[in-house]
Each structure stands twice: as C-alpha cells, then as structure tokens.
Design a protein around this motif. Structure first.
Motif, PDB file in Angstrom:
ATOM      1  N   MET A 135       0.834  -1.210   0.000  1.00  0.00           N
ATOM      2  CA  MET A 135       0.000   0.000   0.000  1.00  0.00           C
ATOM      3  C   MET A 135       0.864   1.255   0.000  1.00  0.00           C
ATOM      4  SD  MET A 135      -3.116  -0.839   2.638  1.00  0.00           S
ATOM      5  CE  MET A 135      -4.379  -2.062   2.252  1.00  0.00           C
ATOM      6  N   LEU A 136       1.866   1.285   0.868  1.00  0.00           N
ATOM      7  CA  LEU A 136       2.726   2.465   0.990  1.00  0.00           C
ATOM      8  C   LEU A 136       3.607   2.656  -0.237  1.00  0.00           C
ATOM      9  CD1 LEU A 136       3.815   2.101   4.729  1.00  0.00           C
ATOM     10  CD2 LEU A 136       1.962   3.495   3.772  1.00  0.00           C
ATOM     11  N   LEU A 137       3.833   1.571  -0.991  1.00  0.00           N
ATOM     12  CA  LEU A 137       4.640   1.648  -2.207  1.00  0.00           C
ATOM     13  C   LEU A 137       3.990   2.537  -3.264  1.00  0.00           C
ATOM     14  CD1 LEU A 137       7.251   0.503  -3.516  1.00  0.00           C
ATOM     15  CD2 LEU A 137       5.844  -1.379  -4.408  1.00  0.00           C
ATOM     16  N   ALA A 138       2.678   2.735  -3.158  1.00  0.00           N
ATOM     17  CA  ALA A 138       1.949   3.570  -4.123  1.00  0.00           C
ATOM     18  C   ALA A 138       2.491   4.994  -4.155  1.00  0.00           C
ATOM     19  CB  ALA A 138       0.464   3.582  -3.787  1.00  0.00           C
ATOM     20  N   PHE A 139       2.975   5.498  -3.030  1.00  0.00           N
ATOM     21  CA  PHE A 139       3.432   6.886  -2.951  1.00  0.00           C
ATOM     22  C   PHE A 139       4.723   7.114  -3.745  1.00  0.00           C
ATOM     23  CE2 PHE A 139       0.771   6.172   0.750  1.00  0.00           C
ATOM     24  CZ  PHE A 139      -0.109   7.243   0.680  1.00  0.00           C
ATOM     25  N   PRO A 140       5.798   6.325  -3.520  1.00  0.00           N
ATOM     26  CA  PRO A 140       7.001   6.548  -4.339  1.00  0.00           C
ATOM     27  C   PRO A 140       6.791   6.212  -5.807  1.00  0.00           C
ATOM     28  CG  PRO A 140       7.276   4.612  -2.924  1.00  0.00           C
ATOM     29  CD  PRO A 140       6.047   5.320  -2.461  1.00  0.00           C
ATOM     30  N   VAL A 141       5.950   5.212  -6.100  1.00  0.00           N
ATOM     31  CA  VAL A 141       5.669   4.862  -7.505  1.00  0.00           C
ATOM     32  C   VAL A 141       4.968   6.018  -8.205  1.00  0.00           C
ATOM     33  CG1 VAL A 141       4.287   3.377  -9.008  1.00  0.00           C
ATOM     34  CG2 VAL A 141       5.621   2.374  -7.155  1.00  0.00           C
ATOM     35  N   ALA A 142       3.977   6.609  -7.545  1.00  0.00           N
ATOM     36  CA  ALA A 142       3.247   7.734  -8.129  1.00  0.00           C
ATOM     37  C   ALA A 142       4.165   8.933  -8.341  1.00  0.00           C
ATOM     38  CB  ALA A 142       2.079   8.121  -7.226  1.00  0.00           C
ATOM     39  N   LYS A 143       5.070   9.159  -7.398  1.00  0.00           N
ATOM     40  CA  LYS A 143       6.006  10.281  -7.526  1.00  0.00           C
ATOM     41  C   LYS A 143       7.006  10.031  -8.649  1.00  0.00           C
ATOM     42  CE  LYS A 143       9.067  13.249  -4.807  1.00  0.00           C
ATOM     43  NZ  LYS A 143       9.664  13.509  -3.470  1.00  0.00           N
ATOM     44  N   LEU A 144       7.494   8.790  -8.753  1.00  0.00           N
ATOM     45  CA  LEU A 144       8.476   8.438  -9.772  1.00  0.00           C
ATOM     46  C   LEU A 144       7.906   8.610 -11.183  1.00  0.00           C
ATOM     47  CD1 LEU A 144      11.267   7.219 -10.511  1.00  0.00           C
ATOM     48  CD2 LEU A 144      10.202   4.949 -10.335  1.00  0.00           C
ATOM     49  N   PHE A 145       6.673   8.159 -11.391  1.00  0.00           N
ATOM     50  CA  PHE A 145       6.064   8.203 -12.722  1.00  0.00           C
ATOM     51  C   PHE A 145       5.144   9.415 -12.909  1.00  0.00           C
ATOM     52  CE2 PHE A 145       7.124   3.705 -12.128  1.00  0.00           C
ATOM     53  CZ  PHE A 145       7.807   3.447 -13.309  1.00  0.00           C
ATOM     54  N   ARG A 146       5.146  10.331 -11.931  1.00  0.00           N
ATOM     55  CA  ARG A 146       4.369  11.576 -12.004  1.00  0.00           C
ATOM     56  C   ARG A 146       2.894  11.304 -12.287  1.00  0.00           C
ATOM     57  NH1 ARG A 146       8.594  15.349 -15.556  1.00  0.00           N
ATOM     58  NH2 ARG A 146      10.332  15.223 -14.057  1.00  0.00           N
ATOM     59  N   LEU A 147       2.318  10.432 -11.486  1.00  0.00           N
ATOM     60  CA  LEU A 147       0.913  10.073 -11.648  1.00  0.00           C
ATOM     61  C   LEU A 147       0.025  11.054 -10.900  1.00  0.00           C
ATOM     62  CD1 LEU A 147       1.278   6.227 -11.054  1.00  0.00           C
ATOM     63  CD2 LEU A 147       1.291   7.438 -13.243  1.00  0.00           C
ATOM     64  N   THR A 185      -4.959   8.352  -9.582  1.00  0.00           N
ATOM     65  CA  THR A 185      -4.249   7.119  -9.935  1.00  0.00           C
ATOM     66  C   THR A 185      -3.426   6.615  -8.754  1.00  0.00           C
ATOM     67  OG1 THR A 185      -4.130   7.806 -12.254  1.00  0.00           O
ATOM     68  CG2 THR A 185      -2.637   6.059 -11.560  1.00  0.00           C
ATOM     69  N   MET A 186      -2.808   7.538  -7.999  1.00  0.00           N
ATOM     70  CA  MET A 186      -2.054   7.149  -6.814  1.00  0.00           C
ATOM     71  C   MET A 186      -2.967   6.474  -5.792  1.00  0.00           C
ATOM     72  SD  MET A 186       0.362   9.470  -4.318  1.00  0.00           S
ATOM     73  CE  MET A 186      -0.982  10.598  -3.879  1.00  0.00           C
ATOM     74  N   ARG A 187      -4.152   7.010  -5.599  1.00  0.00           N
ATOM     75  CA  ARG A 187      -5.116   6.399  -4.675  1.00  0.00           C
ATOM     76  C   ARG A 187      -5.557   5.025  -5.182  1.00  0.00           C
ATOM     77  NH1 ARG A 187      -9.723  10.596  -4.544  1.00  0.00           N
ATOM     78  NH2 ARG A 187     -10.512   9.514  -2.691  1.00  0.00           N
ATOM     79  N   ALA A 214      -7.960   0.555 -13.423  1.00  0.00           N
ATOM     80  CA  ALA A 214      -8.182  -0.587 -12.541  1.00  0.00           C
ATOM     81  C   ALA A 214      -8.840  -1.746 -13.280  1.00  0.00           C
ATOM     82  CB  ALA A 214      -9.044  -0.165 -11.353  1.00  0.00           C
ATOM     83  N   SER A 215      -9.835  -1.451 -14.101  1.00  0.00           N
ATOM     84  CA  SER A 215     -10.531  -2.517 -14.825  1.00  0.00           C
ATOM     85  C   SER A 215      -9.610  -3.205 -15.828  1.00  0.00           C
ATOM     86  CB  SER A 215     -11.760  -1.950 -15.546  1.00  0.00           C
ATOM     87  OG  SER A 215     -11.384  -1.017 -16.544  1.00  0.00           O
ATOM     88  N   LYS A 216      -8.744  -2.441 -16.488  1.00  0.00           N
ATOM     89  CA  LYS A 216      -7.815  -3.027 -17.451  1.00  0.00           C
ATOM     90  C   LYS A 216      -6.780  -3.913 -16.747  1.00  0.00           C
ATOM     91  CE  LYS A 216      -8.183   0.618 -20.961  1.00  0.00           C
ATOM     92  NZ  LYS A 216      -8.914  -0.209 -21.926  1.00  0.00           N
ATOM     93  N   VAL A 217      -6.360  -3.510 -15.547  1.00  0.00           N
ATOM     94  CA  VAL A 217      -5.403  -4.332 -14.793  1.00  0.00           C
ATOM     95  C   VAL A 217      -6.056  -5.656 -14.388  1.00  0.00           C
ATOM     96  CG1 VAL A 217      -4.031  -4.504 -12.683  1.00  0.00           C
ATOM     97  CG2 VAL A 217      -4.067  -2.367 -13.965  1.00  0.00           C
ATOM     98  N   VAL A 218      -7.327  -5.599 -13.980  1.00  0.00           N
ATOM     99  CA  VAL A 218      -8.047  -6.841 -13.644  1.00  0.00           C
ATOM    100  C   VAL A 218      -8.043  -7.789 -14.835  1.00  0.00           C
ATOM    101  CG1 VAL A 218     -10.283  -7.836 -13.062  1.00  0.00           C
ATOM    102  CG2 VAL A 218      -9.515  -5.771 -11.903  1.00  0.00           C
ATOM    103  N   VAL A 219      -8.373  -7.262 -16.008  1.00  0.00           N
ATOM    104  CA  VAL A 219      -8.466  -8.084 -17.214  1.00  0.00           C
ATOM    105  C   VAL A 219      -7.110  -8.668 -17.600  1.00  0.00           C
ATOM    106  CG1 VAL A 219      -8.949  -8.051 -19.693  1.00  0.00           C
ATOM    107  CG2 VAL A 219     -10.477  -6.873 -18.111  1.00  0.00           C
ATOM    108  N   LEU A 220      -6.099  -7.801 -17.772  1.00  0.00           N
ATOM    109  CA  LEU A 220      -4.807  -8.264 -18.275  1.00  0.00           C
ATOM    110  C   LEU A 220      -4.072  -9.136 -17.256  1.00  0.00           C
ATOM    111  CD1 LEU A 220      -2.874  -8.234 -20.629  1.00  0.00           C
ATOM    112  CD2 LEU A 220      -1.786  -6.196 -19.659  1.00  0.00           C
ATOM    113  N   SER A 221      -4.069  -8.740 -15.985  1.00  0.00           N
ATOM    114  CA  SER A 221      -3.351  -9.539 -14.988  1.00  0.00           C
ATOM    115  C   SER A 221      -3.989 -10.920 -14.832  1.00  0.00           C
ATOM    116  CB  SER A 221      -3.313  -8.810 -13.640  1.00  0.00           C
ATOM    117  OG  SER A 221      -4.608  -8.617 -13.113  1.00  0.00           O
ATOM    118  N   THR A 222      -5.325 -11.002 -14.967  1.00  0.00           N
ATOM    119  CA  THR A 222      -5.990 -12.305 -14.892  1.00  0.00           C
ATOM    120  C   THR A 222      -5.577 -13.188 -16.066  1.00  0.00           C
ATOM    121  OG1 THR A 222      -7.896 -11.317 -13.759  1.00  0.00           O
ATOM    122  CG2 THR A 222      -8.214 -13.471 -14.760  1.00  0.00           C
ATOM    123  N   MET A 223      -5.513 -12.601 -17.260  1.00  0.00           N
ATOM    124  CA  MET A 223      -5.101 -13.375 -18.434  1.00  0.00           C
ATOM    125  C   MET A 223      -3.648 -13.832 -18.316  1.00  0.00           C
ATOM    126  SD  MET A 223      -6.938 -11.284 -21.545  1.00  0.00           S
ATOM    127  CE  MET A 223      -8.719 -11.335 -21.750  1.00  0.00           C
TER     128      MET A 223
END
Length: 308
Positions: free
Chosen positions: A80-92, A96-98, A285-294
């Motif tokens: 969960m906490l990883l979302a913060f540095p990832v969002a900062k790194l990719f300027r989200l 999207t960060m939430r 989020a919906s696209k991640v559900v689809v692709l990660s499941t496949m």
C-alpha cells in the motif's frame, strides 16, 4: 519445462471455466445482471460457507498462524505504501495514486486464490487460504480505505470505515468461525453437510462470473495497455518475488506456499469496485483486472513450480 506444464495442467481446468464464461458473455442469452447475481451469491453464501467449513474442521492451534499473519500483514502494508514513491516516480495524478494503494495490495485472493490453492494443494491448504483472505480484507477495509480517503477531498469517518468492515460477509464468516473454533463449540453434522453443498458450488460460480466480466470489457486503444502491462507484471512477478526472497532470507516456521501464491494473484474485483465508488482511475483498474488475470494463466504455474 515438464514440471511447468504439469503445474499449468493443474490450474488449466479452472481457467477453462473462466473461458466458458467469456464465451457465454458473447451470446444473446447473457445479461449483465448475471455478473452481480453470481458475485452476490459467492460473496454472501458460497464463500462464507466455504470459510466456515474450513474453520470448523481446523485441527491446528491458532497460535501456529501468528507468523503467517504477521508476515502477510507486513507485505500488504508495504505494498500500500509503495503507491506513494511509484506515483512520484512516474508523475501520476492523485486519483491514480489512490487507485494504486488498493491495486498494489489486494489480489484476487478469494475468488481465484482459494480455488487455485485447493486445486493444487488440496483441502490441507484451505485453513491457510481462508485466514489469508481475512487478513487481506482486514487491511483493505481499514488502512486501505483510510489512505484513499485521507488523500481525497473528504475527511475520514472512522464509524463508516468500521461499519463497512463489519458488514463484509467474508470477514463475518471468519470471525464467527474463529469464535466457534476457539470455544470448541460442537457444530451439528447436518449443518456442516449443508454448508458443504454451498461451499462446493462456489468455485465454478466465481470463475464463470470472472469470465463473464472479462468478456464484457471493451478492448480500447493499444497504447492504454502499455502501463497496464507493466503494472500487471509488477503484481504478478516482481512484488511476490520480493516477498518470497524476504521470507527465504529470514526463514520462517510456517508453510509459505499459500502466502506467496496468494501474493502472486492477479488484481481482484474489490479494488476495481472501490475505484468506481471513490471516483478514482476506474478505467486503469478494470484493465489491470483483465490483463493480470489473463497473464496469471502463465505466471501462476511458474509460481507453483517454484513453490513445489
């Protein structure tokens, strides 16, 4: 390679049910309301029955699972906490960060995780997979919701967070099952057999529903899938590999198979539903559900081979 295909063939029947649902979603008989009905059945009846039956038959002291709960809790919170540095790194953006707070930490540990674990390792793994589902749900509906609301426009309402948590039927089933197990209450055999009937039905129901969901999802533009692909690889391989490495490095006393395999599950429905509710980046989020499941059709056999 032979071992990989053996692992692949172990979970292939599960994904065949998903594929049947996907194909059926393209027929004239299908109605979108089916997805909600099947998911509600699984959420309110099927999985609670499965959890209760597993805990009723638990013959290992709960103290044996303290290490499992601690390690998996630490993993979920760090994701969960990883979302913060990832969002900062990719300027989200903030939404999207939430979304990442939910998506990084919560895989499909119940609807797909429990069927996969039971199909691969048998009933012996059911207690661990049930408790793991409860741990994931507990953190998602407490810290996860708090972080999403803190980063949003509204103040956090502890009463609402607590109410949402205590109304979750999966968590209720876990708490009830643990209470009965701790107090050593004798459950009538006729009740256990009745619950077994519901429990045995839920795997096919949720996998078929997953196929229906995948079949109704629009493909969209190819460039939209590039960040989705990178994120899917992260949750299917990179993060669980880091978890697996940490467990191996420090050494643990519990069976790690359920923990690592649940960590390697594709993104679950719940983060997508919460993304819609809180007006986050639901498209992503919906696209991640689809692709990660496949992709999990190929990554899960790899993890099964690694874990044995």
């Amino acid at each position: 390679m032979q071992n990989y295909w053996l692992s692949f063939s172990t979970i292939l029947p599960l994904f065949l049910v998903v594929f049947v649902g996907l194909v059926f979603s393209r027929t004239k008989s299908f109605k979108k309301e089916w997805i909600d009905v099947l998911n509600d059945y699984a959420l309110w009846i099927g999985f609670p029955a499965l959890i209760l039956v597993a805990l009723f038959k638990l013959d290992v002291p709960l103290s044996e699972y303290i290490g499992l709960a601690a390690w998996n809790s630490a993993y979920i919170v760090l994701c969960m906490l990883l979302a913060f540095p990832v969002a900062k790194l990719f300027r989200l953006d903030t939404d999207t960060m939430r979304t990442l707070v939910l998506a990084l930490s919560f895989g499909n540990v119940s609807y797909l995780g429990i069927p996969v674990l039971m199909n691969v390792y048998g009933l012996e793994i059911l207690a661990e997979s049930t408790l793991l589902s409860a741990i994931y749900l507990l953190w998602l509906f407490t810290l996860g919701i708090v972080l999403v609301e803190v980063m949003g426009e509204h103040d956090v309402n502890p009463l609402v967070v607590a109410k949402n948590l205590l109304r979750n039927p999966l968590l209720i089933a876990v708490l009830l099952g643990l209470l009965i197990t701790i107090l050593k209450v004798e459950v009538p055999e006729v009740l256990v057999k009745g619950l077994d009937l519901f429990a045995s039905s839920v795997t096919a129901v949720v996998l078929f529903s997953l196929g229906l969901f995948l079949g109704t999802h629009p493909f969209g533009k190819l460039k939209e899938w590039l960040p989705v692909a990178g994120f899917s690889i992260a949750i299917l391989l990179v993060l669980p590999l880091a978890f697996y490495g940490a467990i191996q490095f420090f050494g643990v006393s519990f069976d790690i198979r359920a923990s690592v395999l649940e960590a390697a599950m594709p993104m679950g429905f719940t983060p997508y539903v919460l993304a819609v509710k809180y007006k986050l980046n639901a498209t992503f989020a919906s696209k991640v559900v689809v692709l990660s499941t496949m992709l999990s059709v190929f990554t899960l056999p790899l993890w099964i081979q690694i874990l044995g």
